[in-house]
Design a protein around this motif. Structure first.
Motif, PDB file in Angstrom:
ATOM      1  N   PRO A  45      -2.480  -0.202   4.934  1.00  0.00           N
ATOM      2  CA  PRO A  45      -1.907   0.546   3.808  1.00  0.00           C
ATOM      3  C   PRO A  45      -0.595   1.232   4.177  1.00  0.00           C
ATOM      4  O   PRO A  45      -0.361   1.594   5.332  1.00  0.00           O
ATOM      5  N   ALA A  46       0.238   1.411   3.185  1.00  0.00           N
ATOM      6  CA  ALA A  46       1.515   2.100   3.378  1.00  0.00           C
ATOM      7  C   ALA A  46       1.265   3.477   3.983  1.00  0.00           C
ATOM      8  O   ALA A  46       0.335   4.193   3.597  1.00  0.00           O
ATOM      9  N   GLY A  47       2.102   3.839   4.951  1.00  0.00           N
ATOM     10  CA  GLY A  47       2.021   5.162   5.549  1.00  0.00           C
ATOM     11  C   GLY A  47       1.079   5.291   6.724  1.00  0.00           C
ATOM     12  O   GLY A  47       1.079   6.337   7.391  1.00  0.00           O
ATOM     13  N   ARG A  66       4.676  -3.932  -2.430  1.00  0.00           N
ATOM     14  CA  ARG A  66       5.066  -2.616  -2.922  1.00  0.00           C
ATOM     15  C   ARG A  66       3.855  -1.892  -3.510  1.00  0.00           C
ATOM     16  O   ARG A  66       3.144  -2.440  -4.365  1.00  0.00           O
ATOM     17  N   PRO A  67       3.605  -0.662  -3.094  1.00  0.00           N
ATOM     18  CA  PRO A  67       2.431   0.068  -3.593  1.00  0.00           C
ATOM     19  C   PRO A  67       2.395   0.201  -5.107  1.00  0.00           C
ATOM     20  O   PRO A  67       1.331   0.122  -5.723  1.00  0.00           O
ATOM     21  N   ALA A  68       3.556   0.389  -5.736  1.00  0.00           N
ATOM     22  CA  ALA A  68       3.585   0.577  -7.185  1.00  0.00           C
ATOM     23  C   ALA A  68       3.113  -0.662  -7.924  1.00  0.00           C
ATOM     24  O   ALA A  68       2.671  -0.581  -9.081  1.00  0.00           O
ATOM     25  N   ILE A  72      -4.673  -2.943  -5.186  1.00  0.00           N
ATOM     26  CA  ILE A  72      -5.595  -2.655  -4.078  1.00  0.00           C
ATOM     27  C   ILE A  72      -5.497  -1.184  -3.704  1.00  0.00           C
ATOM     28  O   ILE A  72      -4.407  -0.661  -3.491  1.00  0.00           O
ATOM     29  N   GLY A  73      -6.651  -0.550  -3.600  1.00  0.00           N
ATOM     30  CA  GLY A  73      -6.689   0.881  -3.305  1.00  0.00           C
ATOM     31  C   GLY A  73      -7.267   1.215  -1.950  1.00  0.00           C
ATOM     32  O   GLY A  73      -7.662   2.356  -1.706  1.00  0.00           O
ATOM     33  N   GLU A  76      -7.759   2.618   4.230  1.00  0.00           N
ATOM     34  CA  GLU A  76      -7.838   2.366   5.662  1.00  0.00           C
ATOM     35  C   GLU A  76      -7.478   0.905   5.943  1.00  0.00           C
ATOM     36  O   GLU A  76      -7.642   0.041   5.065  1.00  0.00           O
ATOM     37  N   PRO A  77      -7.000   0.588   7.150  1.00  0.00           N
ATOM     38  CA  PRO A  77      -6.774  -0.817   7.486  1.00  0.00           C
ATOM     39  C   PRO A  77      -8.031  -1.637   7.256  1.00  0.00           C
ATOM     40  O   PRO A  77      -9.139  -1.217   7.632  1.00  0.00           O
ATOM     41  N   THR A  78      -7.872  -2.799   6.628  1.00  0.00           N
ATOM     42  CA  THR A  78      -9.020  -3.592   6.191  1.00  0.00           C
ATOM     43  C   THR A  78      -8.833  -5.052   6.588  1.00  0.00           C
ATOM     44  O   THR A  78      -7.862  -5.694   6.161  1.00  0.00           O
TER      45      THR A  78
END
Length: 232
Positions: A45-47, A66-68, A72-73, A76-78
């Motif tokens: 995930p971003a950040g 791009r998160p926007a 996908i929510g 944590e790394p998945t």
């Protein structure tokens, strides 16, 4: 990525999908590490701060979403299954002249096909105490070093009891279990790269294949062969 290359600690403003098209990648966060053969990719995930490294020669491919624009929510790394379609979409998204509409369409398909898979992570926290950290660094440099905690205490100028307390307080596990986890995390990368179990066992400090397999099963719940067969 040549053997030993490390992309040091960093984070991205976009979500990253990291995949080894060849070889094996290891991605670490402060809490966990994922060893990724070609059949697995990791959604980061971003950040999220992480580092990426390769013990042997590997080819890393990544897509950035791009998160926007992403439904996908995952926070944590998945780990996800690396399908042929995923590989083709990563290649398509690497095109620098791809226009916004086509990129958005491809990103939508990519995130739609991602399926999480179970993957055992072998967590190894490093101690913060100076003398315990010195011991941890020395063991990391030579995993086969089998000195007892009392011997390590004499080597760094402190008592066995002080070291034992420091390891438990800083890592959450006893010194013995911490060393086992450190050895097994290193072993996973070598096994994923195709090294024979016997060679790996000796490299990380086990006198026999059976002792190594037993330790691996106690920590992960499966044998080394099952770990990779399941993408565990």
């Amino acid at each position: 990525m040549p053997a030993g290359l490390v992309f040091d600690w960093h984070a991205h403003v976009d979500h990253q999908l990291a995949w080894a098209a060849s070889g094996v990648l290891t991605v670490r966060t402060r809490e966990s590490a994922w060893v990724l053969p070609t059949t697995r990719a990791l959604w980061i995930p971003a950040g999220v701060r992480h580092e990426t490294l390769s013990a042997g020669t590997a080819t890393m491919r990544s897509a950035y979403v791009r998160p926007a624009q992403c439904p996908i929510g995952w926070t944590e790394p998945t780990p996800v299954s690396a399908s042929p379609l995923m590989a083709e979409l990563i290649g398509y998204l690497e095109d620098p002249v791809l226009d916004g509409r086509r990129r958005a369409n491809a990103e939508a398909v990519l995130v739609d096909i991602l399926r999480p898979v179970a993957m055992t992570t072998i967590e190894v926290r490093m101690p913060a105490d100076d003398r315990a950290r010195q011991v941890a660094d020395l063991i990391s440099a030579n995993l086969a070093d089998g000195r007892t905690l009392a011997e390590w205490g004499r080597a760094v100028g402190t008592s066995e009891r002080t070291l034992a307390r420091a390891f438990l307080a800083d890592t959450g596990v006893s010194f013995g279990r911490w060393r086992t986890r450190l050895r097994l995390r290193a072993a996973v990368g070598a096994l994923a790269a195709g090294e024979p179990v016997g060679n790996v066992a000796r490299h990380v400090g086990y006198d026999s294949d059976s002792a190594f397999v037993q330790a691996f099963r106690r920590e992960t719940g499966v044998t080394p062969a099952a770990y990779f067969r399941q993408g565990a």
